[in-house]
Design an enzyme around this catalytic site. Structure first.
Site, PDB file in Angstrom:
ATOM      1  N   LYS A 148      -5.160  -2.751  -4.790  1.00  0.00           N
ATOM      2  CA  LYS A 148      -5.069  -3.160  -3.374  1.00  0.00           C
ATOM      3  C   LYS A 148      -5.633  -2.066  -2.459  1.00  0.00           C
ATOM      4  CE  LYS A 148      -0.542  -3.572  -3.260  1.00  0.00           C
ATOM      5  NZ  LYS A 148      -0.174  -3.126  -4.624  1.00  0.00           N
ATOM      6  N   ARG A 167       6.590  -6.667   1.291  1.00  0.00           N
ATOM      7  CA  ARG A 167       6.975  -6.563  -0.118  1.00  0.00           C
ATOM      8  C   ARG A 167       8.237  -7.373  -0.393  1.00  0.00           C
ATOM      9  NH1 ARG A 167       4.388  -1.258  -1.180  1.00  0.00           N
ATOM     10  NH2 ARG A 167       4.477  -0.783  -3.394  1.00  0.00           N
ATOM     11  N   ARG A 220      -4.260   7.314 -12.674  1.00  0.00           N
ATOM     12  CA  ARG A 220      -4.634   7.412 -11.257  1.00  0.00           C
ATOM     13  C   ARG A 220      -4.372   8.821 -10.720  1.00  0.00           C
ATOM     14  NH1 ARG A 220      -2.471   2.841  -7.279  1.00  0.00           N
ATOM     15  NH2 ARG A 220      -0.390   3.573  -7.828  1.00  0.00           N
ATOM     16  N   ARG A 251       0.670  10.979  -8.123  1.00  0.00           N
ATOM     17  CA  ARG A 251       1.869  10.619  -7.361  1.00  0.00           C
ATOM     18  C   ARG A 251       3.102  10.723  -8.246  1.00  0.00           C
ATOM     19  NH1 ARG A 251       0.524   4.880  -4.607  1.00  0.00           N
ATOM     20  NH2 ARG A 251       2.704   4.616  -5.163  1.00  0.00           N
ATOM     21  N   ARG A 292       9.171   0.122 -10.934  1.00  0.00           N
ATOM     22  CA  ARG A 292       8.320  -0.426  -9.865  1.00  0.00           C
ATOM     23  C   ARG A 292       7.871  -1.849 -10.208  1.00  0.00           C
ATOM     24  NH1 ARG A 292       3.818   3.785  -9.100  1.00  0.00           N
ATOM     25  NH2 ARG A 292       3.158   2.465  -7.372  1.00  0.00           N
TER      26      ARG A 292
HETATM   27  P1  AMP Z   1       2.727   2.103  -2.591  1.00  0.00           P
HETATM   28  O1  AMP Z   1       1.907   3.301  -2.237  1.00  0.00           O
HETATM   29  O2  AMP Z   1       2.360   0.889  -1.809  1.00  0.00           O
HETATM   30  O3  AMP Z   1       2.776   1.856  -4.083  1.00  0.00           O
HETATM   31  O4  AMP Z   1       4.249   2.454  -2.153  1.00  0.00           O
HETATM   32  C1  AMP Z   1       4.946   3.545  -2.706  1.00  0.00           C
HETATM   33  C2  AMP Z   1       6.432   3.376  -2.492  1.00  0.00           C
HETATM   34  O5  AMP Z   1       6.733   3.342  -1.079  1.00  0.00           O
HETATM   35  C3  AMP Z   1       7.030   2.082  -3.023  1.00  0.00           C
HETATM   36  O6  AMP Z   1       7.356   2.159  -4.402  1.00  0.00           O
HETATM   37  C4  AMP Z   1       8.296   1.955  -2.153  1.00  0.00           C
HETATM   38  O7  AMP Z   1       9.310   2.849  -2.559  1.00  0.00           O
HETATM   39  C5  AMP Z   1       7.774   2.433  -0.800  1.00  0.00           C
HETATM   40  N1  AMP Z   1       7.197   1.299  -0.012  1.00  0.00           N
HETATM   41  C6  AMP Z   1       5.892   1.123   0.336  1.00  0.00           C
HETATM   42  N2  AMP Z   1       5.743  -0.004   1.043  1.00  0.00           N
HETATM   43  C7  AMP Z   1       6.976  -0.571   1.144  1.00  0.00           C
HETATM   44  C8  AMP Z   1       7.461  -1.771   1.722  1.00  0.00           C
HETATM   45  N3  AMP Z   1       6.642  -2.645   2.353  1.00  0.00           N
HETATM   46  N4  AMP Z   1       8.803  -2.017   1.624  1.00  0.00           N
HETATM   47  C9  AMP Z   1       9.641  -1.167   1.009  1.00  0.00           C
HETATM   48  N5  AMP Z   1       9.233  -0.029   0.414  1.00  0.00           N
HETATM   49  C10 AMP Z   1       7.913   0.282   0.472  1.00  0.00           C
END
Ligand code: AMP
Length: 227
Positions: free
Chosen positions: A11, A86, A126, A159, A170
């Site tokens: 994404k 989400r 990654r 990360r 996740r």
């Molecule tokens: P991402 O970089 O999108 O994979 O997000 C990393 C982490 O941030 C996720 O595993 C969640 O803990 C938190 N996070 C990101 N976006 C959201 C969201 N829309 N709602 C809740 N937690 C989020």
């Protein structure tokens, strides 16, 4: 436009390309949260443990954060959401928010799909640049100089939540909380699914063509639901 899909499906990469192409910002809730964690803000302190476990940050914190980001002047011509919504609650909030916004409720949704064994491989390989957030894959998209960002030379990092012990959680959260959004959006006039298990440029082209086609078709019917 919003991009739906499991962790590691690509994404962020597609959002970066489309944002640059269309001249609109990419809004990644994960990036905003990580910036808050590294600055040690109140939001960052609240989010940090949740993120490390691979769980979701509470909806009310996220929607407040997104509302704040969407109110910035660079979103006037549109925006690409990466990692939001989400949960169903977040999607309902977004619908209400957009309905009375300067975008008149217009939204395009792209759901990206890929088999999970391949995704796990992508995630563990990654690496990201902590400075400009460019994403690399040590096998399929390596930097020119090992361990360094092509753009600014920063040392690439992994990360915390891309480590194998957090990934399963996740995925579980994705299955429970986020996957139901596909059903929630699938009858939307500008909804498309794309197979993400192909070269990046092929996926990008399919998204652009698919969104343009659906937007035109719907504006022809009197519904101007383009992004
Ligand atoms: P991402 O970089 O999108 O994979 O997000 C990393 C982490 O941030 C996720 O595993 C969640 O803990 C938190 N996070 C990101 N976006 C959201 C969201 N829309 N709602 C809740 N937690 C989020």
């Amino acid at each position: 436009m919003l991009l739906l899909g499991s962790p590691g499906v690509g994404k962020g990469t597609q959002a970066d390309i489309l944002a640059a192409l269309w001249g609109i910002p990419k809004i990644s809730t994960g990036d905003i949260l990580r910036a808050n964690v590294s600055k040690g803000t109140a939001l960052g302190v609240q989010a940090s443990d949740v993120m490390r476990r691979g769980d979701l940050v509470p909806d009310h914190l996220i929607t407040e954060m997104v509302a704040d980001r969407l109110s910035a002047s660079d979103t006037v011509r549109g925006f690409i959401l990466d990692g939001f919504p989400r949960t169903i609650q977040q999607a309902l909030w977004l619908g209400d928010y957009l309905a009375i916004s300067r975008w008149n409720g217009r939204l395009a949704i792209v759901s990206m799909q890929m088999d999970s064994p391949k995704i796990i491989e992508r995630i563990v390989n990654r690496r990201i640049c902590p400075t400009c957030k460019t994403t690399y894959n040590i096998h399929s998209m390596p930097p020119k100089l090992e361990g360094r960002c092509d753009r600014d030379g920063s040392v690439l990092i992994q990360r915390n939540d891309d480590k194998i012990d957090v990934i399963e959680q996740r995925f579980e959260v994705f299955r429970q909380e986020t996957e139901p959004l596909i059903k929630h959006y699938q009858d939307h006039p500008v909804f498309m699914e794309v197979c993400a298990d192909r070269p990046t440029s092929v996926v990008t082209e399919e998204i652009i063509t698919g969104i343009e086609l659906r937007s035109k078709f719907n504006s022809g019917k009197g519904d101007d639901s383009a992004s």
